[in-house]
Design a protein around this motif. Structure first.
Motif, short mmCIF file in Angstrom:
data_model
loop_
_atom_site.label_atom_id
_atom_site.label_comp_id
_atom_site.label_asym_id
_atom_site.label_seq_id
_atom_site.Cartn_x
_atom_site.Cartn_y
_atom_site.Cartn_z
N LEU A 68 0.83 -1.21 0.00
CA LEU A 68 0.00 0.00 0.00
C LEU A 68 0.86 1.26 0.00
O LEU A 68 0.64 2.20 -0.78
N ILE A 69 1.85 1.26 0.89
CA ILE A 69 2.75 2.43 0.95
C ILE A 69 3.53 2.55 -0.35
O ILE A 69 3.73 3.63 -0.89
N GLY A 70 3.95 1.39 -0.91
CA GLY A 70 4.69 1.42 -2.16
C GLY A 70 3.86 1.97 -3.30
O GLY A 70 4.34 2.77 -4.11
N ALA A 114 2.70 6.46 -6.98
CA ALA A 114 1.82 7.49 -7.56
C ALA A 114 2.40 8.88 -7.33
O ALA A 114 2.37 9.74 -8.22
N ILE A 115 2.93 9.10 -6.16
CA ILE A 115 3.53 10.41 -5.85
C ILE A 115 4.76 10.66 -6.72
O ILE A 115 4.93 11.75 -7.30
N ASP A 116 5.60 9.64 -6.85
CA ASP A 116 6.81 9.81 -7.66
C ASP A 116 6.47 10.04 -9.13
O ASP A 116 7.04 10.91 -9.79
N THR A 122 13.66 9.40 -7.73
CA THR A 122 12.45 9.00 -7.00
C THR A 122 12.70 9.08 -5.49
O THR A 122 13.83 9.25 -5.04
N THR A 123 11.62 8.97 -4.76
CA THR A 123 11.72 8.96 -3.29
C THR A 123 11.19 7.63 -2.75
O THR A 123 11.93 6.80 -2.20
N PHE A 124 9.89 7.38 -2.96
CA PHE A 124 9.27 6.17 -2.41
C PHE A 124 9.61 4.92 -3.22
O PHE A 124 9.69 3.82 -2.70
N MET A 125 9.79 5.09 -4.52
CA MET A 125 10.02 3.93 -5.36
C MET A 125 11.39 3.29 -5.13
O MET A 125 11.66 2.19 -5.63
N ASN A 179 15.36 4.00 -8.74
CA ASN A 179 15.93 5.26 -8.26
C ASN A 179 15.57 6.46 -9.13
O ASN A 179 15.67 7.60 -8.68
N THR A 180 15.16 6.25 -10.39
CA THR A 180 14.82 7.37 -11.28
C THR A 180 13.64 7.00 -12.17
O THR A 180 13.34 5.82 -12.39
N ILE A 181 13.00 8.04 -12.69
CA ILE A 181 11.96 7.90 -13.71
C ILE A 181 12.41 8.71 -14.92
O ILE A 181 12.72 9.92 -14.80
#
Length: 432
Positions: free
Chosen positions: A25-27, A32-34, A125-128, A134-136
């Motif tokens: 769930l947190i992931g 989504a945030i990232d 990224t932060t959460f991912m 590490n990046t998008i």
């Protein structure tokens, strides 16, 4: 017994399941945030790319100026530099520290400039990072197209025959009629074969009494037109102008070149100082047959040559800019459209001589300087008045569609010439 009760107890299942689901769930929320953050930055980069693509080839850009001087196709390095500068100037906040790659192409192809700005970046990224991401990566491309302004040659044909020696306004006409013993409204410019000007000619009488003649206003308006062209051109070589008259002297009346088409519009204005009323050696010379539109238009057809597409300076669009009061007066004993006297033909412009130019694709812009009624003049009443109403109709028929303008004595000829010029250069251009 204790073990059996523990295994049978279901009261802690929800907590256990919640604990097990917390990680995905947190992931998911973090993903989504990232992604949302990455897409927000991508939107900003698209805006920057759009601004760069459009700004690099805007009408007043360095790229357009460079393109207007090129004889062929090719890359526009100055446009690439300007696009990069515009793109980087849009970087704000987090983007200033991001490693954004940008590729820029600005090219001229025929009469079009094409710019393409492509960007790419890797957004941390932060959460991912929980899942090892590490990046998008984000990327995008913005394109823009600009149709270069047309190169144009203007061939300005000014009627300077004796009828253009009439007063420029009703007040000027009244002054001439009052000051001349035969109430003549025309300032005849009498110069002998030896080049000696008659000090008693009506031309000099007009000068002494500060009477402005129609030819004076036309000359000044043409000079002002060159300044309008300077303010409207995209590059120094976009417009060329040439100026022509019906001749300096009636004895050898023939199309006269005041200035061949050149891009130095200040020189054109200076050369136009030479435009003056055609002189005659004496009153009634050659039965006053000094206005042959037929000959002038035929000669202009040869001078102008073939029409160009306007894409390059070597293939300019060509426009005949014709300023006249619309009444021909020449020797045409058999082909005159009106009754003749001794072969003298006084008629509205014969538009059959406009057609060959238009058939070649040459635009004809006509500024009709209204032929003033002269009710106190018996010659006017006998020969011109019967077809007075047809003069503007025929002048409009000579013009290309949408390029006819009539200016009355109370209107400003300079303003009318400018308005007609602007209409010409702003007309839609058909390209292949």
């Amino acid at each position: 017994m204790f073990t059996r009760r523990l295994l049978a107890d279901r009261s802690g299942n929800f907590g256990m399941l919640t604990a097990l689901l917390m990680v995905p769930l947190i992931g998911s929320a973090g993903m989504a945030i990232d992604y949302g953050h990455a897409m927000s930055l991508r939107t900003q980069l698209y805006a920057a790319a759009d601004a760069a693509a459009v700004g690099a080839i805007s009408q007043k850009s360095n790229a357009v100026t460079q393109a207007m001087t090129m004889s062929g196709d090719g890359a526009l390095a100055v446009g690439q530099t300007d696009a990069r500068s515009i793109f980087m100037s849009q970087m704000q906040g987090e983007l200033t520290a991001s490693n954004v790659n940008v590729d820029i192409q600005v090219n001229k192809v025929s009469n079009q400039l094409n710019s393409q700005v492509t960007f790419s970046a890797s957004i941390p990224t932060t959460f991912m990072q929980i899942f090892g991401r590490n990046t998008i990566d984000i990327s995008g491309t913005a394109n823009a197209v600009f149709q270069t302004a047309a190169f144009m040659n203007f061939y300005i044909l000014l009627d300077n025959t004796p009828s253009m020696g009439v007063g420029a306004t009703p007040t000027d006409v009244a002054t001439m009629e009052k000051k001349t013993p035969d109430t003549c409204a025309f300032a005849c410019h009498v110069v002998s074969d030896a080049g000696v000007e008659d000090p008693n000619s009506y031309y000099n009488l007009a000068k002494k009494n500060n009477v402005t003649l129609r030819i004076d206003v036309v000359r000044q308006a043409t000079q002002q037109l060159t300044q309008t062209a300077k303010t409207q051109r995209v590059s120094d070589n976009q417009f060329s102008m040439g100026v022509y008259t019906f001749g300096q002297r009636a004895q050898d009346a023939n199309l006269t070149t005041i200035s061949s088409p050149i891009t130095d519009l200040d020189k054109v204005a200076n050369y136009t100082n030479a435009v003056d009323l055609m002189s005659i050696p004496y009153q009634g010379y050659n039965n006053d047959q000094q206005t042959s539109f037929d000959n002038a238009l035929t000669q202009m057809k040869t001078i102008i040559g073939d029409q160009g597409d306007g894409n390059t300076q070597t293939q300019p669009q060509k426009i005949l800019f014709f300023v006249s009061d619309g009444v021909g007066d020449s020797y045409k004993p058999s082909t005159c459209t009106k009754a003749t006297t001794g072969g003298r033909c006084q008629e509205p412009i014969d538009t059959s001589f406009c057609k060959p130019l238009k058939d070649k694709g040459i635009k004809i812009a006509v500024l009709y300087t209204t032929y003033l009624p002269l009710p106190n003049n018996s010659w006017y009443n006998s020969w011109i008045k019967p077809f007075q109403s047809q003069i503007p109709t025929k002048m409009a028929e000579c013009a290309s569609p949408g390029l006819y303008f009539e200016v009355t004595p109370t209107d400003g000829i300079a303003q009318a010439m400018n308005a007609l010029f602007l209409k010409v250069i702003r007309m839609p251009r058909i390209t292949s």
